[in-house]
Design a protein around this motif. Structure first.
Motif, PDB file in Angstrom:
ATOM      1  N   GLU A  62       0.868  -1.159   0.000  1.00 52.83           N
ATOM      2  CA  GLU A  62       0.000   0.000   0.000  1.00 52.83           C
ATOM      3  C   GLU A  62       0.918   1.226   0.000  1.00 52.83           C
ATOM      4  N   PHE A  63       0.893   1.971  -1.095  1.00 50.02           N
ATOM      5  CA  PHE A  63       1.864   3.055  -1.251  1.00 50.02           C
ATOM      6  C   PHE A  63       1.757   4.090  -0.128  1.00 50.02           C
ATOM      7  N   ASN A  64       0.543   4.461   0.253  1.00 53.92           N
ATOM      8  CA  ASN A  64       0.364   5.496   1.273  1.00 53.92           C
ATOM      9  C   ASN A  64       1.106   5.160   2.558  1.00 53.92           C
ATOM     10  N   LYS A  65       0.962   3.913   3.010  1.00 55.12           N
ATOM     11  CA  LYS A  65       1.618   3.491   4.255  1.00 55.12           C
ATOM     12  C   LYS A  65       3.124   3.484   4.090  1.00 55.12           C
ATOM     13  N   ILE A 120       8.559   9.011   5.368  1.00 54.75           N
ATOM     14  CA  ILE A 120       8.496  10.405   5.827  1.00 54.75           C
ATOM     15  C   ILE A 120       8.647  10.457   7.353  1.00 54.75           C
ATOM     16  N   ASP A 121       7.986   9.523   8.067  1.00 56.39           N
ATOM     17  CA  ASP A 121       8.094   9.456   9.538  1.00 56.39           C
ATOM     18  C   ASP A 121       9.549   9.345   9.970  1.00 56.39           C
ATOM     19  N   ARG A 122      10.279   8.456   9.291  1.00 48.76           N
ATOM     20  CA  ARG A 122      11.677   8.225   9.647  1.00 48.76           C
ATOM     21  C   ARG A 122      12.478   9.527   9.523  1.00 48.76           C
ATOM     22  N   PHE A 123      12.273  10.288   8.445  1.00 48.74           N
ATOM     23  CA  PHE A 123      12.977  11.565   8.278  1.00 48.74           C
ATOM     24  C   PHE A 123      12.498  12.594   9.294  1.00 48.74           C
ATOM     25  N   GLU A 124      11.204  12.589   9.552  1.00 50.53           N
ATOM     26  CA  GLU A 124      10.656  13.589  10.471  1.00 50.53           C
ATOM     27  C   GLU A 124      11.184  13.368  11.884  1.00 50.53           C
ATOM     28  N   MET A 125      11.370  12.111  12.281  1.00 47.80           N
ATOM     29  CA  MET A 125      11.858  11.816  13.628  1.00 47.80           C
ATOM     30  C   MET A 125      13.340  12.107  13.777  1.00 47.80           C
ATOM     31  N   SER A 126      14.104  11.966  12.701  1.00 46.06           N
ATOM     32  CA  SER A 126      15.559  12.071  12.841  1.00 46.06           C
ATOM     33  C   SER A 126      16.120  13.415  12.388  1.00 46.06           C
ATOM     34  N   PHE A 169       0.119  15.720   2.156  1.00 48.03           N
ATOM     35  CA  PHE A 169      -1.131  15.752   1.399  1.00 48.03           C
ATOM     36  C   PHE A 169      -1.305  14.366   0.790  1.00 48.03           C
ATOM     37  N   ILE A 170      -1.502  13.404   1.687  1.00 51.93           N
ATOM     38  CA  ILE A 170      -1.562  12.002   1.291  1.00 51.93           C
ATOM     39  C   ILE A 170      -2.937  11.474   1.677  1.00 51.93           C
ATOM     40  N   PRO A 171      -3.776  11.155   0.693  1.00 50.19           N
ATOM     41  CA  PRO A 171      -5.147  10.735   1.017  1.00 50.19           C
ATOM     42  C   PRO A 171      -5.185   9.383   1.728  1.00 50.19           C
ATOM     43  N   ASP A 172      -6.340   9.084   2.325  1.00 49.77           N
ATOM     44  CA  ASP A 172      -6.508   7.805   3.017  1.00 49.77           C
ATOM     45  C   ASP A 172      -6.787   6.655   2.059  1.00 49.77           C
ATOM     46  N   THR A 173      -7.194   6.978   0.846  1.00 49.01           N
ATOM     47  CA  THR A 173      -7.459   5.941  -0.160  1.00 49.01           C
ATOM     48  C   THR A 173      -6.241   5.032  -0.282  1.00 49.01           C
ATOM     49  N   SER A 174      -6.482   3.726  -0.400  1.00 54.98           N
ATOM     50  CA  SER A 174      -5.352   2.809  -0.542  1.00 54.98           C
ATOM     51  C   SER A 174      -4.941   2.694  -2.001  1.00 54.98           C
ATOM     52  N   TYR A 175      -3.700   2.989  -2.269  1.00 52.45           N
ATOM     53  CA  TYR A 175      -3.147   2.807  -3.607  1.00 52.45           C
ATOM     54  C   TYR A 175      -2.134   1.670  -3.528  1.00 52.45           C
ATOM     55  N   PHE A 176      -2.437   0.576  -4.205  1.00 51.63           N
ATOM     56  CA  PHE A 176      -1.539  -0.583  -4.161  1.00 51.63           C
ATOM     57  C   PHE A 176      -0.568  -0.533  -5.326  1.00 51.63           C
ATOM     58  N   VAL A 177       0.702  -0.744  -5.019  1.00 52.57           N
ATOM     59  CA  VAL A 177       1.731  -0.717  -6.060  1.00 52.57           C
ATOM     60  C   VAL A 177       2.583  -1.985  -5.975  1.00 52.57           C
ATOM     61  N   GLU A 178       3.048  -2.423  -7.130  1.00 56.58           N
ATOM     62  CA  GLU A 178       3.932  -3.599  -7.201  1.00 56.58           C
ATOM     63  C   GLU A 178       5.349  -3.045  -7.374  1.00 56.58           C
ATOM     64  N   ILE A 179       6.102  -3.044  -6.284  1.00 54.26           N
ATOM     65  CA  ILE A 179       7.414  -2.376  -6.335  1.00 54.26           C
ATOM     66  C   ILE A 179       8.497  -3.197  -5.635  1.00 54.26           C
ATOM     67  N   ASP A 180       9.730  -2.866  -5.975  1.00 51.87           N
ATOM     68  CA  ASP A 180      10.882  -3.316  -5.202  1.00 51.87           C
ATOM     69  C   ASP A 180      11.026  -2.294  -4.073  1.00 51.87           C
ATOM     70  N   ASN A 190       9.693  24.544   4.690  1.00 50.20           N
ATOM     71  CA  ASN A 190       8.625  23.553   4.758  1.00 50.20           C
ATOM     72  C   ASN A 190       8.790  22.604   3.569  1.00 50.20           C
ATOM     73  N   ILE A 191       8.650  21.316   3.833  1.00 50.02           N
ATOM     74  CA  ILE A 191       8.682  20.332   2.748  1.00 50.02           C
ATOM     75  C   ILE A 191       7.296  19.709   2.657  1.00 50.02           C
ATOM     76  N   ARG A 192       6.727  19.700   1.450  1.00 50.76           N
ATOM     77  CA  ARG A 192       5.391  19.179   1.220  1.00 50.76           C
ATOM     78  C   ARG A 192       5.452  17.845   0.490  1.00 50.76           C
ATOM     79  N   PHE A 193       4.653  16.895   0.986  1.00 46.71           N
ATOM     80  CA  PHE A 193       4.603  15.553   0.403  1.00 46.71           C
ATOM     81  C   PHE A 193       3.186  15.314  -0.079  1.00 46.71           C
ATOM     82  N   GLY A 194       3.048  14.916  -1.321  1.00 45.62           N
ATOM     83  CA  GLY A 194       1.699  14.694  -1.811  1.00 45.62           C
ATOM     84  C   GLY A 194       1.596  13.463  -2.670  1.00 45.62           C
ATOM     85  N   CYS A 195       0.379  12.952  -2.789  1.00 42.68           N
ATOM     86  CA  CYS A 195       0.141  11.948  -3.818  1.00 42.68           C
ATOM     87  C   CYS A 195      -1.295  12.035  -4.305  1.00 42.68           C
ATOM     88  N   THR A 196      -1.464  11.931  -5.612  1.00 42.63           N
ATOM     89  CA  THR A 196      -2.761  12.056  -6.270  1.00 42.63           C
ATOM     90  C   THR A 196      -2.797  11.046  -7.411  1.00 42.63           C
TER      91      THR A 196
END
Ligand code: ATP
Ligand code: MG
Length: 158
Positions: free
Chosen positions: A4-7, A13-19, A29-40, A64-70
């Motif tokens: 699930e790409f969103n997760k 992003i969490d890892r960078f935000e914490m460190s 700006f990442i919606p709750d909709t699940s987007y499934f991707v086949e990735i390495d 400020n750094i903005r993260f989005g997916c649409t």
């Protein structure tokens, strides 16, 4: 791997935000909709790590750094946008070339090899996507990439 790409994106992003040690805020700006991707996942992690590292490298204090997916044209479109120094128009497409760095002196001081985005381009294209940048000097840079996705977990890959 089918993820699930969103997760996956949020965890990176969490890892960078914490460190992070800089005074830079993150906006998602990442919606709750699940987007499934086949990735390495290792390779895509490397791609996103480099884009976020670059954004942090060039962010000013208080930036400020903005993260989005649409979704656009049946592809998942991901964006990472910063308030950094930007890239001159004539150089913006060259940042995906091997060893290309906009300003040698400035880049040397920043460290790195100039390979990060060339590798990112290879990896994204190998996954059936595209990667590009939009930038304005003194305003900031946005890196975009696309990936094929499925809305259904039991999609074509099952
Ligand atoms: P490496 O990623 O191998 O450690 P690098 O970061 O210099 O080194 P790339 O990630 O390929 O290499 O980036 C290439 C060049 O593009 C950078 O040197 C920099 O000049 C420019 N660049 C990349 N991202 C940004 C950004 N967010 N803002 C301004 N310039 C950028
Ligand atoms: Mg880099």
């Amino acid at each position: 791997e089918f993820v699930e790409f969103n997760k996956f994106f949020n965890r990176i992003i969490d890892r960078f935000e914490m460190s992070k040690s800089q005074n830079v805020t993150f906006s998602r700006f990442i919606p709750d909709t699940s987007y499934f991707v086949e990735i390495d996942t290792d390779k895509l992690t490397q791609v996103i790590d480099n884009i976020i590292s670059n954004a942090l490298k060039y962010s000013p204090d208080g930036g400020n750094i903005r993260f989005g997916c649409t979704v656009q044209d049946n592809m998942l479109k991901v964006m990472i946008s910063d308030d950094g120094m930007g890239i001159p128009k004539e150089n913006v497409n060259r940042i995906f070339e091997r060893f290309y760095r906009v300003d040698r002196a400035r880049s040397r001081a920043m460290g790195g090899t100039g390979l990060g985005l060339a590798i990112a381009k290879d990896m994204i294209e190998a996954h059936g996507g595209k990667i590009w940048a939009e930038s304005e000097e003194g305003v900031g840079t946005t890196i975009f990439f696309t990936l094929p996705f499925e809305l259904d977990e039991a999609g074509d890959w099952e």
